[in-house]
Motif scaffolding. Structure first.
Motif, PDB file in Angstrom:
ATOM      1  N   ALA A 145       0.439  -1.627  -0.163  1.00  0.00           N
ATOM      2  CA  ALA A 145      -0.283   0.165   0.450  1.00  0.00           C
ATOM      3  C   ALA A 145       1.100   1.430   0.258  1.00  0.00           C
ATOM      4  O   ALA A 145       2.265   1.493   1.061  1.00  0.00           O
ATOM      5  CB  ALA A 145      -1.032  -0.041   1.203  1.00  0.00           C
ATOM      6  N   TYR A 147       1.100   4.325   1.934  1.00  0.00           N
ATOM      7  CA  TYR A 147       0.426   4.363   3.117  1.00  0.00           C
ATOM      8  C   TYR A 147       0.737   5.811   3.070  1.00  0.00           C
ATOM      9  O   TYR A 147       0.148   6.954   4.132  1.00  0.00           O
ATOM     10  CB  TYR A 147       1.147   4.028   4.064  1.00  0.00           C
ATOM     11  N   TRP A 215      -4.354  -3.879   3.589  1.00  0.00           N
ATOM     12  CA  TRP A 215      -4.724  -2.335   4.130  1.00  0.00           C
ATOM     13  C   TRP A 215      -6.394  -1.764   3.728  1.00  0.00           C
ATOM     14  O   TRP A 215      -6.109  -3.051   2.397  1.00  0.00           O
ATOM     15  CB  TRP A 215      -3.395  -1.755   3.481  1.00  0.00           C
ATOM     16  N   ASP A 217      -8.871   2.090   3.483  1.00  0.00           N
ATOM     17  CA  ASP A 217      -9.580   2.727   3.641  1.00  0.00           C
ATOM     18  C   ASP A 217     -10.278   2.505   4.457  1.00  0.00           C
ATOM     19  O   ASP A 217     -11.292   2.970   3.669  1.00  0.00           O
ATOM     20  CB  ASP A 217      -8.846   4.002   2.294  1.00  0.00           C
ATOM     21  N   ALA A 224      -4.673   4.591   3.370  1.00  0.00           N
ATOM     22  CA  ALA A 224      -5.011   3.693   3.788  1.00  0.00           C
ATOM     23  C   ALA A 224      -3.885   3.191   4.755  1.00  0.00           C
ATOM     24  O   ALA A 224      -3.226   3.444   6.371  1.00  0.00           O
ATOM     25  CB  ALA A 224      -3.639   2.298   2.840  1.00  0.00           C
ATOM     26  N   GLY A 437      -4.993   1.215  -3.388  1.00  0.00           N
ATOM     27  CA  GLY A 437      -5.517   2.574  -2.603  1.00  0.00           C
ATOM     28  C   GLY A 437      -6.789   3.217  -2.991  1.00  0.00           C
ATOM     29  O   GLY A 437      -7.139   4.371  -2.087  1.00  0.00           O
ATOM     30  N   GLU A 452     -12.699  -1.085  -3.569  1.00  0.00           N
ATOM     31  CA  GLU A 452     -11.241  -0.294  -3.606  1.00  0.00           C
ATOM     32  C   GLU A 452      -9.822  -1.341  -3.770  1.00  0.00           C
ATOM     33  O   GLU A 452      -9.914  -2.803  -4.171  1.00  0.00           O
ATOM     34  CB  GLU A 452     -11.051   0.036  -2.173  1.00  0.00           C
ATOM     35  N   ILE A 454      -7.338  -3.418  -3.326  1.00  0.00           N
ATOM     36  CA  ILE A 454      -6.500  -3.447  -2.308  1.00  0.00           C
ATOM     37  C   ILE A 454      -4.916  -4.934  -2.232  1.00  0.00           C
ATOM     38  O   ILE A 454      -6.001  -5.810  -3.206  1.00  0.00           O
ATOM     39  CB  ILE A 454      -7.633  -4.595  -1.234  1.00  0.00           C
ATOM     40  N   SER A 485      -5.420   7.492  -4.845  1.00  0.00           N
ATOM     41  CA  SER A 485      -4.459   7.679  -3.564  1.00  0.00           C
ATOM     42  C   SER A 485      -3.786   8.977  -3.941  1.00  0.00           C
ATOM     43  O   SER A 485      -3.688   9.704  -2.924  1.00  0.00           O
ATOM     44  CB  SER A 485      -3.878   6.631  -3.518  1.00  0.00           C
TER      45      SER A 485
END
Length: 509
Positions: A145, A147, A215, A217, A224, A437, A452, A454, A485
């Motif tokens: 991810a 992040y 991960w 959201d 994430a 993401g 999403e 993933i 993202s």
């Protein structure tokens, strides 16, 4: 089909990696538009140690099968150089350097391995050159991810036990016979190398016996978050604070109500009730019931296992790989669960167990359709990893199963495409290239669905990075809204159904 793979482990082995592993993946490693298969194997134990036995050429190996595009596969393990022969556990493919092809991180008991895709069908080991990411503990599930939302995919690696052989005299084992290991968060620096930022991200405390990692959201704030399924320890939901730090929401002052203490195994995120937020499903140990957490859209979750009808389905079974997916393309997410015990079979508790298939009724409840779908007829298996994707590109989602000590199983969906569908492949330009993401909200016939992208979930496994939407009888998709993202939002309208559509990120923040 061309798939001839048997996992070398099983519940009769006396080494834990062979008992609890391994995983599998759907991934288009060669960029030809269809999903290839990767299957992780384990080693055969040395007679007097927990090291792999046999000569290097004779050891069991992981396998890569190239999709021929006609429903068959070719074993390309040797050519690709992905036939790792260690104590294989988890796998996850991702384009970490945004060069247009998928690289692979493989978790093992002992040294993990990172493989860089050369773009010509061949992979090269790059654990050292990528920043020394070949951790030598007991790796488990893997999650990619971005992040910190800088356009490059970061890597989270779960670790299980501080382990040697099963204690002498033990015919069976229990996780609390061992100590846990710390997990690792690697920051992608964008120059081909990673850096361990576990401490600076605020998630270094504890030894959690982690098996599942995923991960997503969950709070819809654009970054994430991370869930860990831990064995005999409290599960953890880390909320991303948006400043490269993560907060444990299962401590006293930050209660998300997702921190059960059970034998956590597999994880899947999905909006099963179509209320525009991601819900959470976790598989557990025998007689500890699987848990469905409904997202309350306020940072908390409610355990709806009983009210949803999934509570009893897993009782008496040890459950592992799992995924939310719309198998019948009716517009809501169904649920598959791979099952299999870990102790040698007895008359009282046979090792093999039937998998579970739960159909979403569209009203917040599920019904067991294992018999109607043919899953019960597969018989008792030692299920572990499970991955999901449309390998034959016919519009419905197929299932890849990795069974401990048994042959891998590929289940072809033979009726889900009777309803309409749309599959989306997202290509990031400002965001990471895989679109990991990104959240997509699709509206058809007045109903909106959320998905999403993933990368890494289930148990030790990875499903397709495409987003698959079932549309029922809708003749057109009215609107697709993508939140990348990067923060870029992109809207498409009046899209035709029954197609695989590639969407490239463009627009302004």
């Amino acid at each position: 089909m061309g798939i001839n793979f048997t996992h070398a482990g099983g519940i009769d082995k006396k080494v834990m990696p062979a008992i609890v592993g391994s995983g599998c993946a759907f991934a288009d490693y060669d960029n030809d538009g269809d999903l290839d298969l990767y299957l992780v194997n384990t080693a055969q134990p040395h007679p007097t140690s927990d090291q792999p036995g046999g000569s290097a050429g004779s050891r069991p190996k992981n396998a890569l099968y190239q999709n021929n595009g006609d429903g068959t596969f070719t074993d390309v393990t040797t050519q690709s150089k992905l036939g790792d022969d260690g104590w294989g556990m988890g796998c996850a493919f991702a384009d970490y350097d945004n060069d247009g092809d998928l690289d692979l991180y493989l978790s093992n008991y002992k040294a993990n391995v990172f493989f860089k895709n050369q773009g010509n069908g061949i992979f090269k080991k790059a654990s050292s050159s990528a920043g020394g990411i070949g951790d030598e503990r007991f790796g488990s599930s893997i999650g990619w991810a971005d992040y910190d939302n800088d356009g490059f995919l970061d890597l989270y690696v779960g670790n299980y036990l501080d382990y040697g052989k099963i204690p002498q005299g033990k015919e069976t084992f229990f996780p609390y016979d061992f100590f846990g290991h710390a997990n690792i968060l690697y920051l992608n620096q964008g120059d081909g190398k990673f850096m361990d930022v576990t401490d600076s991200a605020g998630i270094s405390g504890g030894f959690h016996m982690t098996l599942g990692v995923a991960w997503a959201d969950y709070d819809n704030d654009g970054d994430a978050d991370l869930y860990l399924a831990n064995d005999t320890d409290q599960n953890i939901l880390y909320r991303n604070d948006g400043e490269a730090t993560l907060t444990n929401t299962n401590i006293m002052d930050e209660r998300s109500h997702t921190g059960d203490i059970r034998g956590g195994m597999g994880i899947t995120w999905g909006d099963y009730d179509n209320d525009d937020d991601l819900d959470l499903f976790v598989t557990n140990w025998l007689d500890e019931n699987n848990v469905l957490y409904r997202n309350n859209d306020d940072g908390t979750f409610t355990d709806v296992s009983s009210a949803s009808g999934i509570f009893e389905s897993g009782l008496g079974k040890t459950c592992w790989g799992t995924e939310f997916f719309d198998y019948d393309n009716d517009g809501d997410l169904d649920l598959y669960i791979a099952c299999g015990h870990i102790d040698p079979p007895t008359w009282e508790m046979p090792g093999g167990q039937e998998d579970i298939f739960l159909q979403n009724n569209g009203d917040g409840t599920f019904i067991d359709v294992s018999k109607q779908t043919g899953v019960a007829q597969l018989g008792k298996m030692l299920g572990r990893g499970a991955a999901f994707g449309d390998y034959d590109q016919d519009g419905d989602i197929d299932i890849l199963l990795l069974n401990a000590g048994e042959k891998a199983v590929l289940l072809r969906n033979q009726g889900g495409n009777q309803n309409h569908w749309l599959h989306l492949k997202l290509i990031g330009t400002v965001s990471n290239r895989d679109g990991v993401g990104a959240q997509v909200r699709l509206t058809a016939n007045g109903h909106t669905q959320l998905r999403e992208v993933i990368c890494g979930s289930s148990y030790l496994s990875q499903s397709s990075l495409e987003l698959e939407f079932g549309l029922g009888k809708a003749e057109e998709v009215d609107r697709i809204e993508i939140r990348w993202s990067s923060g870029i939002r992109q809207i498409l309208t009046e899209i035709g159904v029954n197609q695989h559509l590639q969407i490239i990120e463009k627009g302004n923040l």
